[in-house]
Design a protein around this motif. Sequence first.
Motif, mmCIF file in Angstrom:
data_model
loop_
_atom_site.group_PDB
_atom_site.id
_atom_site.type_symbol
_atom_site.label_atom_id
_atom_site.label_comp_id
_atom_site.label_asym_id
_atom_site.label_seq_id
_atom_site.Cartn_x
_atom_site.Cartn_y
_atom_site.Cartn_z
ATOM 1 N N GLN A 99 0.831 -1.201 0.000
ATOM 2 C CA GLN A 99 0.000 0.000 0.000
ATOM 3 C C GLN A 99 0.871 1.259 0.000
ATOM 4 O OE1 GLN A 99 -3.499 -0.470 -0.081
ATOM 5 N NE2 GLN A 99 -3.388 1.647 -0.788
ATOM 6 N N ILE A 103 1.466 4.624 -3.014
ATOM 7 C CA ILE A 103 0.962 5.963 -2.689
ATOM 8 C C ILE A 103 1.745 6.996 -3.492
ATOM 9 C CG2 ILE A 103 0.841 7.735 -0.886
ATOM 10 C CD1 ILE A 103 0.143 5.594 1.116
ATOM 11 N N ALA A 191 -2.464 15.815 2.555
ATOM 12 C CA ALA A 191 -3.252 14.778 1.893
ATOM 13 C C ALA A 191 -2.563 13.421 2.020
ATOM 14 C CB ALA A 191 -3.451 15.134 0.418
ATOM 15 N N LEU A 192 -1.226 13.415 1.927
ATOM 16 C CA LEU A 192 -0.496 12.163 2.073
ATOM 17 C C LEU A 192 -0.667 11.605 3.488
ATOM 18 C CD1 LEU A 192 2.795 11.151 0.524
ATOM 19 C CD2 LEU A 192 2.598 10.878 2.985
ATOM 20 N N SER A 194 -3.199 11.977 5.351
ATOM 21 C CA SER A 194 -4.546 11.408 5.404
ATOM 22 C C SER A 194 -4.578 10.020 4.774
ATOM 23 C CB SER A 194 -5.530 12.345 4.684
ATOM 24 O OG SER A 194 -6.828 11.806 4.691
ATOM 25 N N LYS A 195 -3.821 9.838 3.681
ATOM 26 C CA LYS A 195 -3.744 8.516 3.043
ATOM 27 C C LYS A 195 -3.081 7.499 3.966
ATOM 28 C CE LYS A 195 -3.959 9.077 -1.955
ATOM 29 N NZ LYS A 195 -4.907 7.959 -2.060
ATOM 30 N N ASN A 198 -5.814 6.611 6.471
ATOM 31 C CA ASN A 198 -7.003 5.921 5.954
ATOM 32 C C ASN A 198 -6.689 4.666 5.150
ATOM 33 O OD1 ASN A 198 -8.791 7.892 7.020
ATOM 34 N ND2 ASN A 198 -8.359 9.245 5.290
ATOM 35 N N ASP A 199 -5.540 4.661 4.420
ATOM 36 C CA ASP A 199 -5.226 3.532 3.550
ATOM 37 C C ASP A 199 -4.298 2.518 4.197
ATOM 38 O OD1 ASP A 199 -6.704 4.987 1.805
ATOM 39 O OD2 ASP A 199 -5.077 5.487 0.430
#
Length: 779
Positions: A99, A103, A191-192, A194-195, A198-199
């Motif tokens: 994952q 990214i 934003a990264l 947040s990834k 969340n990811d």
Amino acid sequence: MRPIDHIINRIEVTVFRHRVFVISLFLLMSLFLGYQATQIKLDASFTKNIPLNHEYMQTYLKHRANFGGANNVLISVCNQDDDIFNKEFFTALKGVHDQLFFIPGVERTQVNSLFSPSTRFIEVVEDGFAGGPVVPADFVADEEGLAIVKANIEKAGIVGRIVADNYSCAMVKAVLMENNPDTGEKLDVIALASKLENDIRKPYEKDGITVHIIGFSKMVGDIADGAKGVVTFFLIAIAITTVMVYLFSKSIALTLLPIACSLIAVVWQLGLLSTLGFGLDPMSILVPFLVFAIGVSHGVQMINTIGKKVSLGMKSKKAAKFAFRTLIVPGGIALLSDTVGFITLLSIDIGIIRELAIAASLGVGVIILTNLLLLPVLVSFINIPVKKVKPKSKSQMGFQQAQQEHLLWRFMQSFSDRKVASVVLVIAAILFGLGFHYSKQLKIGELHAGAPSLHEHSRYNQDTFLITDRYAISVDYMSVIVETNANACTNPEVLKTMDGFQWRMENIEGVQSTVSLPSVMKIINAGYYEGNLKWRIISPNQYALAQALSNVPSSTGLLNNDCSVMPVILFLQDHKAETINRVVDAAKIAIDDYNNDLVTFKLASGPVGVMAATNEAVEEAQTPMMLYVYGAVIILCWLSFKSIKAVVSVVVPLYIVSTLAQWLMTVLDIGLTVSTLPVIALGVGIGVDYGIYILSTMSQRLTAGDNIQQAYLAALKERGTAVLITGVTLAIGVSTWFFSDLKFQVDMGILLTFMFLVNMLAAVTILPAIAAFLWKNQK
């Protein structure tokens, strides 16, 4: 008539003769900038937080492509109930690795974990050496496969680096790019972050598996999440300010108008930033509140003057014109002092501080228009329901209230009496002496483990403490870059020089461990002789060195492709200022001793290298910044009052309070950092307002023939209430920051509360005490 008075009269006539046009113009600008403000985004990047022109950062940027940057992500996947050798754990670890690999913004060639092909083991066998990936390509997470992986981990010597000391966790590491490869734009680290949450964390943190993430991008993401709470504090501050202004003005109209004009200033500031292409960094998201606070400060002075004139029977329009004419010079000078003071922050070579300087300067500059021009124009349209009273009459305002006010002003007037002033100045001198002594103990840099912008109990810092505790290496490391000739990896003289430097640094207090190409080649060389420690040496034979080097690919980060650059990596116990200073100072001495015509050691790369450069930049900027701030205040005060006495009366209290604020920082164990350095300049800029307003009235009365005590009493009656109310209101507003989720906001709240209150107190005590000795006590 003085030229300045002629200009002010012309502006007053023009503005108030075309009031509808002025308001329409402000309305159109507010609509445009209000729309622009809605487009502003949180903007954070790694390079904004570092001094790019510092020599350490030049070294860091030069070799970042080969050895990775300091903008890393570390993800530790842990098994709460057992060790890592089970199917569930390896399934989760593989998922996290894959994952993270995909990214956008992650440098895929530098994603490293047990599943990376570059994570290899080497062992001595009967025929020589054998090796391969720690996790084989045909790996199956059954009992046999897990046993093979466990044996390979031990052979690879990665326990403490990729695998936790107690086998409870395994690490996935990655380096981030500066730009998003999909869009070509600057990487959005928020934003990264947040990834990552969340990811990676949410999908894989289950069934006893925990995920712990640290790195600059994740820290900024957590700060951005905490910064959302600033909106709540902003609303609370507006509510508190509104109540305090109403208690002061006893008029709904005179309460709402200065609040509204101050909010317009905030909207204009955000709109201008967006129009100019700037975002709002999470670390400077507090600036809009400061703009609002400064706006309210000047708004209260405006309505104070208008209210007093209306209470004496003057019509609203005439009172508004009088207030505009009276306050445009002292208010303009105070705001220009603020603006120029903030602009001086541009001298600091750190992007985030420069953006803060631009944001604050724009906001304060706008206040000149919204609170010194728009506010009186708006007030001129309303009918203020205040009963007429004769000057100095007590009958209509109530005898008790008048008597209390009279006693307060008489008490405060005593500070301008030379006998009382002597006591005040002695106390101020003692406090200044203590503050100056202890301010010398103010430390540069971070004083606490973990991310100092966040509380110790925050998830990010708890993740940091877990990783530091369970792995042998520290997340706080610094790389000393060794530059030499091509193919120097097989030059024994080069390797011995590096080895000597590494040994010397390994024995410095605060250095937890070290690694370099020579140290790894020594281990490999011993392997050729059945691991005999006697052979753990730098061989003088180039062929033996080439044989050892063949087992160290450039992907390890210990050498570049042509062997002309190699790092010596120092893992530190923590990133506290004293640790960094001790190690960097020792490294500088060692570099002077080991540099020669063949080898050049250069500081520094890695996260601690960035911190060291930042600390040095902050330390270098501290004194020039204060000189620029005070220089600007001195020049503008001189232009305003044309008096050395006035300059001394305003500036000396400011300097005393700044010194006491630095003393407070040492007491509270707050270091001078990128986030706290601007607070001192902001405090000086805001604090100068009190002194300028009080001295402007005193100057007029002294020119008219009053003695110093009469002039100060007149200033108190004219400005005293507004100054006291402003100082208390602003202090209460920022004191709500004590409850913030962000540690740096708590620190700023403490410092600003102190500076708001103490600058106000200094303006009404020390300023008149100094003036008592500078002006003769006669007409």
